[in-house]
Write an enzyme that holds these catalytic residues in place. Sequence first.
Site, mmCIF file in Angstrom:
data_model
loop_
_atom_site.group_PDB
_atom_site.id
_atom_site.type_symbol
_atom_site.label_atom_id
_atom_site.label_comp_id
_atom_site.label_asym_id
_atom_site.label_seq_id
_atom_site.Cartn_x
_atom_site.Cartn_y
_atom_site.Cartn_z
ATOM 1 N N SER A 26 0.809 -1.227 0.000
ATOM 2 C CA SER A 26 0.000 0.000 0.000
ATOM 3 C C SER A 26 0.845 1.282 0.000
ATOM 4 O O SER A 26 0.502 2.223 -0.724
ATOM 5 C CB SER A 26 -0.968 0.001 1.180
ATOM 6 N N LYS A 75 -8.183 -5.800 11.626
ATOM 7 C CA LYS A 75 -9.374 -5.296 10.920
ATOM 8 C C LYS A 75 -10.674 -5.407 11.726
ATOM 9 O O LYS A 75 -11.553 -4.564 11.584
ATOM 10 C CB LYS A 75 -9.529 -6.018 9.564
#
Length: 286
Positions: A26, A75
């Site tokens: 990312s 998450k």
Amino acid sequence: MILNCKLDGSTEVYGIFGYPVKHSKSPTFQTLFFQKTNINGIYVPFEVKPENLELAVKSLRALNIKGVNITIPHKEEVVKYVNDVSKEVMYIGASNTLKNIDGFIKAFNTDAFGFIKGLKQLEPNLAGKKVLVLGAGGASRAVIYGLINEKVEKIYIANRTPKRAEKIKKDFEKLHRFIDEVVEIIAFHQIENILEKVEIIVNTTSVGLKEEDKPLFNYENIKPEHIVVDIIYKKTPLLQTAEKKGCKWQDGLPMLIYQGMKSFEIWTGKWPNVNYEDVENIFKNS
Ligand code: ATR
């Protein structure tokens, strides 16, 4: 990749929380998005141990970090520490994107968007389709959320632990009036019979990541008409067979890129000013 960053006192800081985070791609493509979109921002990896997650979320306010992506293993846990959650997060139960709005932290999930946008490269019209989803973990919940919103006709879920698939069906009751008709939970031994009913097969399990993994079913039964997606970013045995059979197929890279583009849009209000193919080439050459 040579980056041409102009950093100064006004540069906005973004990043990713993960543990481990070293493997993350990312930072490479998000930094490119900032540059190409002409936004004075930078995106950095933060290695956050599970015991420090709450403090790390609080630090977004203290340090005025504008937004972060959230990856393994945080998450689901991260949702506890934010001020608000999007509708996607409510259903999926996990977040991959936090936005700091003047100290108010809101959690989003862009995985469903990323998956659907990727799948549409292979099949633009998903309404009315029948889909086999392998797995019932966090990734599967995002995939199923996306598919239900696209009005697919049927989703067959096969998971090693059937209870987890049942839980998804229950949690998604409010998302679709006829959830009982749309979602059907099947056993692995039923897959062979279901294959002739579905147009799309999606693997959301980690099976295929390691060479020695036992296949989830006999992949030789896949037909050339099937569209096959594996959300792992490599050509798994499932995808190798799909390619050999002449199917349309896709690994997890489009989902990864599009979820990142959507996060960028949530943070900045702008879609990244890049060609999708250029971003894909960065991955393929890195
Ligand atoms: P993620 O967030 O990536 O989806 P996860 O929530 O740990 O990760 O889910 C992993 C998925 O892969 C689950 O569907 C899991 O099945 P169980 O729910 O039965 O654990 C599936 N999985 C992992 N290893 C597997 C294996 N060897 N055989 C079959 N399914 C497997």
